[in-house]
Design an enzyme around this catalytic site. Structure first.
Site, PDB file in Angstrom:
ATOM      1  N   GLY A 257     -22.573 -94.430  30.187  1.00 51.70           N
ATOM      2  CA  GLY A 257     -21.270 -94.873  30.654  1.00 51.70           C
ATOM      3  C   GLY A 257     -20.983 -96.295  30.234  1.00 51.70           C
ATOM      4  CB  SER A 258     -19.449 -98.816  30.781  1.00 54.39           C
ATOM      5  OG  SER A 258     -18.769-100.013  30.623  1.00 54.39           O
ATOM      6  CB  SER A 259     -22.442-101.185  27.660  1.00 55.42           C
ATOM      7  OG  SER A 259     -23.117-101.675  26.535  1.00 55.42           O
TER       8      SER A 259
ATOM      9  N   GLY B 249     -21.788 -95.712  27.034  1.00 56.12           N
ATOM     10  CA  GLY B 249     -20.905 -94.777  26.335  1.00 56.12           C
ATOM     11  C   GLY B 249     -20.634 -95.234  24.911  1.00 56.12           C
TER      12      GLY B 249
ATOM     13  CG  HIS C 165     -14.553 -99.240  32.959  1.00 60.64           C
ATOM     14  ND1 HIS C 165     -14.627 -98.568  31.767  1.00 60.64           N
ATOM     15  CD2 HIS C 165     -15.679 -99.982  33.033  1.00 60.64           C
ATOM     16  CE1 HIS C 165     -15.730 -98.923  31.133  1.00 60.64           C
ATOM     17  NE2 HIS C 165     -16.382 -99.778  31.883  1.00 60.64           N
TER      18      HIS C 165
END
Ligand SMILES: *[C@@H]1O[C@H](CO)[C@@H](O)[C@H](O)[C@H]1NC(C)=O
Ligand SMILES: *[C@@H]1O[C@H](CO)[C@@H](O)[C@H](O)[C@H]1NC(C)=O
Ligand SMILES: *[C@@H]1O[C@H](CO)[C@@H](O)[C@H](O)[C@H]1NC(C)=O
Length: 294
Positions: free
Chosen positions: A139-141, A143, A279
């Site tokens: 997820g996020s970084s 991802g 987010h």
């Protein structure tokens, strides 16, 4: 007397099932410049020739804290289904993954992506895992790094399910900085044609013509950290890589959750857009496992 009682307690604990599986740090052969750390969770009951799921944490996190995060369901999946999870831990300050330097944006360039590839190779060997069932999520970084790994090490990975990231190469640092933030990309201003985005992927591993992991891409419509435009740009990127149309072959409204829409672009690219979600999109274990075939 106190000692005796404690001893009894300890014995009872051990008799009740021994030491339960836990997240363990593992030394792995690593020829990358990046010294990312490797953690592994081997559940108490492992299936033979187990699948591997690589779980990539977000910024300001780590393998340990992501593993303990109640919203990150991969430990439970591993316990239930007997696959092994690998939890890489970022060596960078702020603990974002390096998705900005050429080192990490190239096959065997020496960056975090190569360190993680080394972890996969070692885990396959050490746990007699199934080479044809290696999966990546984050997820996020994490991802963003999922996209980068799909581009730089396609030969190692069968499928990716990534939450709230950006296209591979979108966080490029023009000055070559490691784990740099890129405002143009995070703000949704890095726009390119499908062909250009596809070239970014192809150029990360020039000459590669083998199979590539199938991509499931999740994003929230109110993401204020990595603008929602990154969703469409990522879809453009992978549909181009797989040579398929950007028009969905099928769509499902309110699936897999209410106000989510699932768009299929043939069998290798699936987008899931979550209206009203910011987010980052919470991981859906069932849906990601289904994408992986677990
Ligand atoms: C590092 O290890 C990988 C995997 O074994 C290998 O392909 C590569 O050539 C090695 N050397 C460098 C400099 O990447
Ligand atoms: C940010 O990324 C874009 C590609 O998405 C790149 O063109 C630009 O040069 C990057 N900005 C910086 C400051 O490195
Ligand atoms: C996750 O996805 C599955 C379908 O794969 C769906 O049935 C389920 O409701 C979703 N989970 C949540 C928490 O919405």
């Amino acid at each position: 007397m106190v000692t005796f009682t404690s001893l009894l307690g300890a014995t009872a604990l051990l008799a009740g099932g021994g030491l339960a599986a836990q997240l363990t740090r593992v030394d792995y052969p690593n020829n990358a410049t990046s010294k990312a750390q490797m953690y592994v969770y081997v559940p108490d009951r492992v299936v033979t020739n187990p699948p591997l799921v690589v779980v990539l944490h977000s910024c300001q996190s780590s393998a340990q804290s992501y593993f303990q995060n109640s919203k990150i369901p991969w430990r439970q999946g591993s316990d239930r289904k007997g696959y092994i999870t690998v939890w890489p831990s970022s060596p960078n300050s702020g603990t974002c993954w390096d998705v900005s330097s050429r080192r990490s944006l190239s096959h065997n360039g020496g960056g975090d992506s190569q360190a993680i590839a080394n972890m996969i190779l070692y885990a396959l060997d050490r746990y007699k895992a199934d080479r044809s069932r290696v999966y990546v999520t984050g997820g996020s970084s994490g991802g963003m790094m999922s996209n980068v790994l799909a581009a730089t090490y396609p030969e190692l990975i069968s499928a990716v399910s990534l939450y709230s990231g950006v296209p591979a190469g979108c966080f490029l640092s023009s000055s070559g900085q490691v784990a740099a933030w890129n405002n143009t990309c995070s703000g949704g201003q890095s726009r390119a044609s499908a062909e250009q985005w596809g070239n970014v992927v192809r150029n990360m591993y020039p000459g590669y013509t083998g199979p590539r992991p199938k991509m499931q891409i999740w994003h929230g419509s109110t993401d204020g950290t990595l603008a929602p435009a990154n969703y469409q740009e990522t879809i453009k990127q992978w549909t181009n890589v797989f040579g398929v149309s950007q028009t969905p072959t099928s769509s499902l409204k309110n699936y897999p959750e209410r106000n989510y829409q699932t768009d299929n672009y043939g069998e290798f690219v699936q987008g899931i857009y979550a209206t009203g979600v910011g987010h980052s999109v919470p991981a859906n274990l069932t849906a990601s496992e289904q994408w992986f075939g677990l």
